[in-house]
Design a protein around this motif. Structure first.
Motif, PDB file in Angstrom:
ATOM      1  N   LEU A 169       0.327  -1.534  -0.295  1.00  0.00           N
ATOM      2  CA  LEU A 169       0.115   0.065   0.101  1.00  0.00           C
ATOM      3  C   LEU A 169       1.025   1.038   0.418  1.00  0.00           C
ATOM      4  CD1 LEU A 169      -2.871   0.574   1.737  1.00  0.00           C
ATOM      5  CD2 LEU A 169      -1.392   2.074   1.597  1.00  0.00           C
ATOM      6  N   ILE A 170       0.209   2.157  -1.493  1.00  0.00           N
ATOM      7  CA  ILE A 170       1.431   3.411  -0.486  1.00  0.00           C
ATOM      8  C   ILE A 170       0.305   4.367  -0.719  1.00  0.00           C
ATOM      9  CG2 ILE A 170       2.885   5.167  -2.564  1.00  0.00           C
ATOM     10  CD1 ILE A 170       2.807   2.380  -4.426  1.00  0.00           C
ATOM     11  N   THR A 171       0.600   5.607   0.376  1.00  0.00           N
ATOM     12  CA  THR A 171       0.368   6.771   0.498  1.00  0.00           C
ATOM     13  C   THR A 171       1.201   7.961   0.478  1.00  0.00           C
ATOM     14  OG1 THR A 171      -1.889   7.436   1.840  1.00  0.00           O
ATOM     15  CG2 THR A 171      -0.059   5.573   2.877  1.00  0.00           C
ATOM     16  N   ASP A 172       0.131   9.072   0.404  1.00  0.00           N
ATOM     17  CA  ASP A 172       0.732  10.130   1.096  1.00  0.00           C
ATOM     18  C   ASP A 172       0.239  10.407   3.006  1.00  0.00           C
ATOM     19  OD1 ASP A 172      -0.968  10.775  -0.522  1.00  0.00           O
ATOM     20  OD2 ASP A 172      -0.390  12.952  -1.144  1.00  0.00           O
ATOM     21  N   ALA A 173      -1.002  10.024   2.893  1.00  0.00           N
ATOM     22  CA  ALA A 173      -1.282  10.515   3.479  1.00  0.00           C
ATOM     23  C   ALA A 173      -0.626  10.292   5.113  1.00  0.00           C
ATOM     24  CB  ALA A 173      -3.312   9.835   3.786  1.00  0.00           C
ATOM     25  N   LYS A 174      -1.637  10.499   6.323  1.00  0.00           N
ATOM     26  CA  LYS A 174      -0.544  10.299   7.726  1.00  0.00           C
ATOM     27  C   LYS A 174      -1.705   9.377   8.097  1.00  0.00           C
ATOM     28  CE  LYS A 174      -1.608  11.842  12.539  1.00  0.00           C
ATOM     29  NZ  LYS A 174      -2.021  12.750  13.162  1.00  0.00           N
ATOM     30  N   VAL A 175      -1.038   7.935   8.476  1.00  0.00           N
ATOM     31  CA  VAL A 175      -1.228   6.498   8.896  1.00  0.00           C
ATOM     32  C   VAL A 175      -1.332   6.943  10.502  1.00  0.00           C
ATOM     33  CG1 VAL A 175      -0.015   3.492   8.637  1.00  0.00           C
ATOM     34  CG2 VAL A 175      -0.413   5.692   7.006  1.00  0.00           C
ATOM     35  N   LEU A 176      -2.715   5.875  11.137  1.00  0.00           N
ATOM     36  CA  LEU A 176      -2.728   6.056  12.481  1.00  0.00           C
ATOM     37  C   LEU A 176      -2.188   4.968  12.922  1.00  0.00           C
ATOM     38  CD1 LEU A 176      -6.410   7.434  12.616  1.00  0.00           C
ATOM     39  CD2 LEU A 176      -4.369   8.696  13.111  1.00  0.00           C
ATOM     40  N   GLU A 177      -2.318   3.721  12.482  1.00  0.00           N
ATOM     41  CA  GLU A 177      -2.234   2.610  13.048  1.00  0.00           C
ATOM     42  C   GLU A 177      -1.423   2.120  11.591  1.00  0.00           C
ATOM     43  OE1 GLU A 177      -4.798   1.707  15.675  1.00  0.00           O
ATOM     44  OE2 GLU A 177      -5.733  -0.253  14.027  1.00  0.00           O
ATOM     45  N   HIS A 178      -0.875   0.206  11.862  1.00  0.00           N
ATOM     46  CA  HIS A 178      -0.811  -0.547  10.506  1.00  0.00           C
ATOM     47  C   HIS A 178       0.248  -1.227  11.707  1.00  0.00           C
ATOM     48  CE1 HIS A 178       3.710  -0.372  10.531  1.00  0.00           C
ATOM     49  NE2 HIS A 178       3.459   0.739  10.534  1.00  0.00           N
ATOM     50  N   ASN A 179      -0.102  -2.858  10.907  1.00  0.00           N
ATOM     51  CA  ASN A 179       0.476  -3.805  10.781  1.00  0.00           C
ATOM     52  C   ASN A 179       1.769  -4.471   9.771  1.00  0.00           C
ATOM     53  OD1 ASN A 179      -1.188  -5.496   9.487  1.00  0.00           O
ATOM     54  ND2 ASN A 179      -1.916  -6.138  10.869  1.00  0.00           N
ATOM     55  N   ALA A 180       1.684  -3.355   9.554  1.00  0.00           N
ATOM     56  CA  ALA A 180       2.683  -4.035   8.229  1.00  0.00           C
ATOM     57  C   ALA A 180       4.187  -4.124   8.437  1.00  0.00           C
ATOM     58  CB  ALA A 180       2.950  -2.893   6.968  1.00  0.00           C
ATOM     59  N   THR A 181       4.418  -5.283   7.557  1.00  0.00           N
ATOM     60  CA  THR A 181       6.054  -6.152   7.925  1.00  0.00           C
ATOM     61  C   THR A 181       6.984  -5.488   7.728  1.00  0.00           C
ATOM     62  OG1 THR A 181       5.160  -8.130   6.753  1.00  0.00           O
ATOM     63  CG2 THR A 181       7.513  -7.983   6.941  1.00  0.00           C
ATOM     64  N   GLU A 182       6.336  -4.625   7.052  1.00  0.00           N
ATOM     65  CA  GLU A 182       8.422  -2.856   6.377  1.00  0.00           C
ATOM     66  C   GLU A 182       7.455  -1.724   5.517  1.00  0.00           C
ATOM     67  OE1 GLU A 182      11.721  -3.024   3.510  1.00  0.00           O
ATOM     68  OE2 GLU A 182      10.363  -4.154   3.056  1.00  0.00           O
ATOM     69  N   VAL A 183       8.220  -1.398   6.392  1.00  0.00           N
ATOM     70  CA  VAL A 183       7.504   0.582   5.649  1.00  0.00           C
ATOM     71  C   VAL A 183       8.681   1.418   5.491  1.00  0.00           C
ATOM     72  CG1 VAL A 183       6.833   2.752   6.724  1.00  0.00           C
ATOM     73  CG2 VAL A 183       5.987   1.073   7.191  1.00  0.00           C
ATOM     74  N   LYS A 184       8.739   1.851   3.565  1.00  0.00           N
ATOM     75  CA  LYS A 184       9.668   2.691   4.020  1.00  0.00           C
ATOM     76  C   LYS A 184       8.909   2.897   3.197  1.00  0.00           C
ATOM     77  CE  LYS A 184      10.428  -1.047   0.373  1.00  0.00           C
ATOM     78  NZ  LYS A 184      11.225  -1.963  -0.102  1.00  0.00           N
ATOM     79  N   ASP A 185       9.941   4.344   2.483  1.00  0.00           N
ATOM     80  CA  ASP A 185       9.684   5.254   0.908  1.00  0.00           C
ATOM     81  C   ASP A 185       9.587   4.502  -0.370  1.00  0.00           C
ATOM     82  OD1 ASP A 185      10.098   7.760   3.096  1.00  0.00           O
ATOM     83  OD2 ASP A 185      12.623   7.922   2.310  1.00  0.00           O
ATOM     84  N   ALA A 186       8.185   5.436  -0.383  1.00  0.00           N
ATOM     85  CA  ALA A 186       8.211   5.090  -1.874  1.00  0.00           C
ATOM     86  C   ALA A 186       9.260   5.509  -3.104  1.00  0.00           C
ATOM     87  CB  ALA A 186       6.485   4.867  -1.978  1.00  0.00           C
TER      88      ALA A 186
END
Length: 214
Positions: A169-186
């Motif tokens: 999932l790609i977004t430029d919005a503010k994320v309140l919560e998630h359980n992603a395996t990985e988060v990085k700059d798109a």
């Protein structure tokens, strides 16, 4: 109408309802899914991979149907899937498995919800909620995958099925919560983050993310 005939009618209706529900049971087997949601609420969702018709798979494994009957059932299931114009590919492989490509995009703030691939078969869902438990005076967008109980997961595993895949999932919005395996700059998308869920099997945590549009 006699009591016996009424009971038989009720039983027949119940059987037909259960059969219809079972006949519509699909499970993702191996897939890549990519979702993009911008802060204004516009989205795109793509699912590319393999899904299995669980009832057809079971019938084949138990040798309940002939090759001719399999062909007839495949034709019915193919027509069923193809009714959704977001499917641009529906190709039967074997053992109840179909290769599919599905893509849709729209304004989520306008439509309210989108599912892959329909509400009673919700494998992936994007939903805009004005009233929610996260924020009192502002709506949120929730991305969630269809969940299964431990019992259902075990039944699916006992049938010789598994599920592996990746959700991005790609977004430029503010994320309140998630359980992603990985988060990085798109990559190549300044100001946007990429959230990745890698699903190794049926017991992987169900993907979930909440973001704030606007």
């Amino acid at each position: 109408m006699t009591m016996i005939s009424a009971r038989r009618l009720a039983a027949a209706a119940g059987f037909l309802a259960a059969a219809a529900l079972l006949a519509a049971c699909y499970l993702p087997v191996r897939f890549d899914a990519e979702i993009e949601v911008d802060r204004s609420g516009f989205y795109s969702m793509i699912f590319d991979g393999y899904i299995v018709s669980v009832p057809l798979r079971q019938d084949l494994a138990q040798k309940k149907i002939s090759p001719a009957e399999e062909k007839e059932k495949v034709a019915v299931l193919t027509r069923d899937l193809a009714r959704d114009k977001a499917f641009t590919e529906v190709a039967y492989q074997k053992q109840g498995i179909f290769k599919v490509h599905w893509a849709r995009k729209d304004d989520l703030m306008r439509v309210g919800m989108v599912t892959f691939f329909r509400r009673n078969e919700a494998i992936l869902t994007l939903k805009y909620l004005k009233d929610n438990k996260y924020l009192k005076n502002q709506g949120v967008i929730i991305m969630a995958a269809g969940d299964m109980s431990r019992t259902v997961r075990q039944q699916i595993a006992d049938a010789g099925l598994n599920m592996t895949g990746e959700v991005r999932l790609i977004t430029d919005a503010k994320v309140l919560e998630h359980n992603a395996t990985e988060v990085k700059d798109a990559a190549g998308r300044p100001g946007r983050k990429l959230y990745v869920w890698r699903l190794a099997d049926l017991n992987a945590p169900t993907p979930h993310l909440v973001l704030v549009p606007g």
